[in-house]
Design a protein around this motif. Sequence first.
Motif, mmCIF file in Angstrom:
data_model
loop_
_atom_site.group_PDB
_atom_site.id
_atom_site.type_symbol
_atom_site.label_atom_id
_atom_site.label_comp_id
_atom_site.label_asym_id
_atom_site.label_seq_id
_atom_site.Cartn_x
_atom_site.Cartn_y
_atom_site.Cartn_z
ATOM 1 N N GLU A 24 0.839 -1.206 0.000
ATOM 2 C CA GLU A 24 0.000 0.000 0.000
ATOM 3 C C GLU A 24 0.879 1.263 0.000
ATOM 4 O OE1 GLU A 24 -3.305 -0.478 -0.224
ATOM 5 O OE2 GLU A 24 -3.623 1.687 -0.378
ATOM 6 N N LYS A 27 2.221 1.665 -3.423
ATOM 7 C CA LYS A 27 1.146 2.067 -4.333
ATOM 8 C C LYS A 27 0.832 3.561 -4.194
ATOM 9 C CE LYS A 27 -3.453 0.330 -5.379
ATOM 10 N NZ LYS A 27 -4.534 -0.470 -4.802
ATOM 11 N N LEU A 28 0.927 4.051 -2.972
ATOM 12 C CA LEU A 28 0.626 5.469 -2.733
ATOM 13 C C LEU A 28 1.741 6.393 -3.210
ATOM 14 C CD1 LEU A 28 -1.006 5.245 0.815
ATOM 15 C CD2 LEU A 28 -2.158 5.788 -1.318
ATOM 16 N N PHE A 133 -1.480 13.191 10.624
ATOM 17 C CA PHE A 133 -2.762 13.292 9.915
ATOM 18 C C PHE A 133 -3.874 12.468 10.587
ATOM 19 C CE2 PHE A 133 -5.594 12.884 6.215
ATOM 20 C CZ PHE A 133 -5.523 14.158 5.693
ATOM 21 N N LEU A 172 -5.448 0.901 5.936
ATOM 22 C CA LEU A 172 -6.549 1.807 5.580
ATOM 23 C C LEU A 172 -6.318 3.234 6.081
ATOM 24 C CD1 LEU A 172 -9.935 -0.099 6.002
ATOM 25 C CD2 LEU A 172 -9.047 0.929 3.941
ATOM 26 N N LEU A 174 -3.441 4.780 5.882
ATOM 27 C CA LEU A 174 -2.392 5.430 5.089
ATOM 28 C C LEU A 174 -3.001 6.443 4.125
ATOM 29 C CD1 LEU A 174 -0.247 2.298 4.233
ATOM 30 C CD2 LEU A 174 0.575 4.261 5.522
ATOM 31 N N ARG A 175 -2.283 7.537 3.889
ATOM 32 C CA ARG A 175 -2.750 8.558 2.956
ATOM 33 C C ARG A 175 -1.639 8.893 1.968
ATOM 34 N NH1 ARG A 175 -6.646 7.062 4.795
ATOM 35 N NH2 ARG A 175 -8.391 8.095 5.788
ATOM 36 N N PHE A 178 -0.232 13.624 -1.706
ATOM 37 C CA PHE A 178 -1.098 14.750 -2.064
ATOM 38 C C PHE A 178 -2.192 14.960 -1.020
ATOM 39 C CE2 PHE A 178 0.906 13.765 -6.066
ATOM 40 C CZ PHE A 178 1.262 15.018 -6.496
ATOM 41 N N GLU A 179 -2.661 13.838 -0.464
ATOM 42 C CA GLU A 179 -3.687 13.950 0.573
ATOM 43 C C GLU A 179 -3.102 14.587 1.827
ATOM 44 O OE1 GLU A 179 -6.765 10.340 -0.374
ATOM 45 O OE2 GLU A 179 -4.784 9.790 0.320
ATOM 46 N N ILE B 67 -9.884 17.286 -1.656
ATOM 47 C CA ILE B 67 -8.978 16.165 -1.364
ATOM 48 C C ILE B 67 -8.943 15.913 0.143
ATOM 49 C CG2 ILE B 67 -6.574 15.371 -1.453
ATOM 50 C CD1 ILE B 67 -6.241 16.867 -4.059
ATOM 51 N N LEU B 68 -8.883 17.000 0.914
ATOM 52 C CA LEU B 68 -8.857 16.861 2.376
ATOM 53 C C LEU B 68 -10.160 16.226 2.880
ATOM 54 C CD1 LEU B 68 -6.816 17.669 4.641
ATOM 55 C CD2 LEU B 68 -8.304 19.594 5.103
ATOM 56 N N SER B 71 -10.103 12.537 2.066
ATOM 57 C CA SER B 71 -9.191 11.728 2.880
ATOM 58 C C SER B 71 -9.607 11.666 4.349
ATOM 59 C CB SER B 71 -7.749 12.219 2.745
ATOM 60 O OG SER B 71 -7.704 13.575 2.994
ATOM 61 N N ALA B 80 -15.290 0.036 7.610
ATOM 62 C CA ALA B 80 -14.254 1.025 7.299
ATOM 63 C C ALA B 80 -14.176 1.206 5.784
ATOM 64 C CB ALA B 80 -12.923 0.550 7.829
ATOM 65 N N ILE B 81 -13.895 2.426 5.357
ATOM 66 C CA ILE B 81 -13.788 2.708 3.924
ATOM 67 C C ILE B 81 -12.676 3.729 3.718
ATOM 68 C CG2 ILE B 81 -15.481 4.612 3.827
ATOM 69 C CD1 ILE B 81 -16.427 3.274 1.154
ATOM 70 N N ARG B 82 -12.056 3.664 2.531
ATOM 71 C CA ARG B 82 -11.039 4.674 2.233
ATOM 72 C C ARG B 82 -11.125 5.114 0.786
ATOM 73 N NH1 ARG B 82 -4.970 3.598 1.793
ATOM 74 N NH2 ARG B 82 -5.448 4.045 -0.356
ATOM 75 N N PHE B 83 -10.998 6.414 0.573
ATOM 76 C CA PHE B 83 -10.975 6.940 -0.780
ATOM 77 C C PHE B 83 -9.552 7.349 -1.121
ATOM 78 C CE2 PHE B 83 -15.493 8.539 0.206
ATOM 79 C CZ PHE B 83 -16.030 7.327 -0.159
ATOM 80 N N ARG B 84 -9.117 6.944 -2.308
ATOM 81 C CA ARG B 84 -7.763 7.303 -2.737
ATOM 82 C C ARG B 84 -7.837 8.181 -3.986
ATOM 83 N NH1 ARG B 84 -3.237 5.191 -5.694
ATOM 84 N NH2 ARG B 84 -4.518 3.638 -6.723
ATOM 85 N N VAL B 85 -7.225 9.348 -3.893
ATOM 86 C CA VAL B 85 -7.208 10.243 -5.059
ATOM 87 C C VAL B 85 -6.160 9.718 -6.036
ATOM 88 C CG1 VAL B 85 -6.773 12.597 -5.839
ATOM 89 C CG2 VAL B 85 -7.950 12.213 -3.684
#
Lengths: 226, 102
Positions: A24, A27-28, A133, A172, A174-175, A178-179, B67-68, B71, B80-85
Amino acid sequence: MGRSYVDFWINLDEEVDQSEMLSEIRKLGFRRVVVSSMDKARLEEFKKLGESFGVEVYGKIVLVPEDRPALLKDLRSRRGEYEVVSVICNNLEVALTSARDSRVDTVIFPPGKKFRIDKGVAAVIKNSIELPFRWLVDETTRREFIRLAFEVVNHLFGKTSIIVSSSASRPLELRSPFELSSLLEVLGLDRNVALDSVSTIPGRIIETNLLKLSPSYVARGVLRVG
Amino acid sequence: MVKRKKRYIIVETSSNIPLDVFRKLVEKSYLELFGEFGLIQANVKVVKKIDSTFVLECSHGSVPKLILSLSSITRLEEGAIRFRVVKIAGTVKKVREIIVGE
């Protein structure tokens, strides 16, 4: 050449699938990560596994001292063991000490802190400020964290550097770079400056510390050659 | 009148959710962080859904805010869910190229 992104804090204290975490991370778009773990064996295992994923892994210790003597004692005993040292400051005494101690790399202010970040702190600060974050993602700490981030940007931007890290303990959480940098952009910083907080600034700290930990290092500015 | 610039944000979700649910989640999160005025200024629209990938349209100046907001979304009901830009694009043509290229 593009930026080399760094996630400056990944918390490995909980049991997680390390391969999933690393894939992950890759990938990020991160090339380097700094990992904290109480279990040294787990940290070493993660470092080894990181090589196969093409991710450089460095160790980090996060100190939460109660007062100045405790902080100094911890720094004396543990500095040489880890590449990065961060301090969570629960009071002003610890904040002022850790802000100017050269053995500390980043200072972290918790969201519910009981002191103000003002000109006094700004006058002595030498080390970078880290904004995890995860405290924004967590609804219970979100409001306080945004207030803290505003304070940091208003009083300390220009005086010291700011780093944004994910402080994730699960894949899950992880960001992407850019985020993470969008936090500083929303607070009014330029896009490139915001991206520096997840690339060049943490990268420079790692490189400096690797040099400090190398056997050829004698003192600041002095290296043994040959 | 000056034409307002738009941006398209390609977002990948960790689980396949309906378009309506996605829109509500995004709007709720944006509203919580930036309020009613912010949401209207951002002019957020969900343009397309392909499997677990969504294309969002917003005003040029609201990209970091969106974006903020994306995230900061971590939960959908109990899971649980996650959005990835994935990418930000300026035109629909570019969005198409990115999605086809993936």
